[in-house]
Write an enzyme that holds these catalytic residues in place. Sequence first.
Site, mmCIF file in Angstrom:
data_model
loop_
_atom_site.group_PDB
_atom_site.id
_atom_site.type_symbol
_atom_site.label_atom_id
_atom_site.label_comp_id
_atom_site.label_asym_id
_atom_site.label_seq_id
_atom_site.Cartn_x
_atom_site.Cartn_y
_atom_site.Cartn_z
ATOM 1 N N GLY A 145 0.824 -1.190 0.000
ATOM 2 C CA GLY A 145 0.000 0.000 0.000
ATOM 3 C C GLY A 145 0.863 1.247 0.000
ATOM 4 O O GLY A 145 2.072 1.203 0.251
ATOM 5 N N CYS A 146 0.236 2.388 -0.281
ATOM 6 C CA CYS A 146 0.991 3.642 -0.381
ATOM 7 C C CYS A 146 1.544 4.078 0.976
ATOM 8 O O CYS A 146 2.750 4.364 1.098
ATOM 9 C CB CYS A 146 0.117 4.731 -0.986
ATOM 10 S SG CYS A 146 -1.556 4.829 -0.300
ATOM 11 N N TYR A 147 0.706 4.131 1.997
ATOM 12 C CA TYR A 147 1.212 4.500 3.323
ATOM 13 C C TYR A 147 2.294 3.536 3.810
ATOM 14 O O TYR A 147 3.362 3.974 4.268
ATOM 15 C CB TYR A 147 0.065 4.555 4.336
ATOM 16 C CG TYR A 147 -0.855 5.747 4.216
ATOM 17 C CD1 TYR A 147 -0.373 7.054 4.317
ATOM 18 C CD2 TYR A 147 -2.216 5.573 4.017
ATOM 19 C CE1 TYR A 147 -1.228 8.143 4.224
ATOM 20 C CE2 TYR A 147 -3.077 6.659 3.920
ATOM 21 C CZ TYR A 147 -2.590 7.943 4.022
ATOM 22 O OH TYR A 147 -3.431 9.022 3.928
#
Length: 404
Positions: free
Chosen positions: A207-209
Amino acid sequence: MSTASAFSSICFERGCWFQGERKIRVADKRFNKLTLGSHLASPSSVSVRFSASSSVKSDKDVRIGLLGASGYTGAEIVRLLANHPHFQVTLMTADRKAGQSMESVFPHLRAQKLPSLISVKDADFSTVDAVFCCLPHGTTQEIIKELPSALKIVDLSADFRLRNISEYEEWYGQPHKAVELQKEVVYGLTEILREDIKKARLVANPGCYPTSIQLPLVPLMKANLIKHENIIIDAKSGVSGAGRGAKEANLYSEIAEGISSYGVTRHRHVPEIEQGLSDVAQSKVTVSFTPHLMPMIRGMQSTIYVEMAPGVTTEDLHQQLKTSYEDEEFVKVLDKGVVPRTHNVRGSNYCHMNVYPDRIPGRAIIISVIDNLVKGASGQALQNLNIMLGYSETTGLLQQPLFP
C-alpha cells in the site's frame, strides 16, 4: 564489437542511452558502478562481456494484461508502460466500461495504441505473459486464483498483503477466498525484499502508506538504532489515494480548503505496516497511525516520530539511511536540514526522506514523501514486474518528477 556499440546494446537493455561516446542518462547506478566501471579500460573485455546483449529484441515482446484498467492505478500503469521497451499492454479489463476505448475513459492516453476494454469474464489469459491486477480489494482473490499458473502477477489490491488470514478477515470484514494461494505470495517492498521478488510468481504490491513508512523505518530497525515502542506516524495523502469512484466525501467542495483525518485507529494499512515492522523486529510492533486527506490530487507525506536506542543520535540514523540506500535509484536520503516535499517527487517513482532531532531528548523525526500513485502503487508494481521477469528494475521508470 566496438566499445561504443557494446555500450549501445547493454544500455538499451538497462534502460539508458548513449550518443556516440557521450553518456546522456544513467539508468542504473549500481550497474554502472559495478559493471561498466570495471570494463572501461579494456575494450576487448567489454566486447566479450556484452556480446550476448546484441541479441536482445528491441520490440515489445512481453504481453501484459491489465485488470481494472479504468481506475487511477490502472491508468498509471498504462502511462508508465508507454516508456517501456519490452512490455506491451495487449489485454485490458474494466467491467463497468466494457466495450469502450481507453482514450474515452482517460483521454490523456489517446496517443497509445491500446486494446478496447472488456469484461474480466471475456478475457483470454492465454494471450498474455504477465498481469497487473488493479481491482478493488475483495474481488481480487477469486479472480487471481483462477488465472493460469504460468503467469507472473503483481496485485495492487490489499487482498494478498496480510499473511495472517484471520487478521485479513478482521480488518477487511470478509473471509479470505484464496487461502492456499496466499502461502506463495511475496510482499513487494522492492528495495527491502528484492531477492524474494526475483523468485516470485505472485507479488502483493504494498500500500501507499506502508511504502512511505517502511522504507525509512526498516533499515533503522534492522540496525537496532530505534526502539520498537512508541512509534507515532502522522501521514497525509492526496485525494487520488481514495480512488476514482464517485463519493460525496471526495467532492471538490468537501475537500478543498480543508484537511480531514480518516480511519482513525482503524485504517486498513495499520496491520500491513505492523506486519513489516514486526518481521524486522522479530517481535510484535504496534504503531500509532493517523492518516489525513489533503486538498491535492497526488502526493503523500509520512512524518514519523521515533525513540532512538540508548547512545544513538540523529546523525547515526541519517548515516544508516544513507548507507542503506546509497546504491538505490529510487530512494534518496536528502542532505542534512533539507525538508522533503511532495512537489519534488510528483509523477515519479522516487521516495525522498530525511531525519531531524526532536526537541524531546532521545527522539527523532523522520519525514518521507512519495507519489501515492507511482512509488505508492503503479510505479512500484512495474519495478517489481521488471525484477520478476529479469529486466533492470528501472526500466520504464526513469521519468523525472513533474514540477511545478
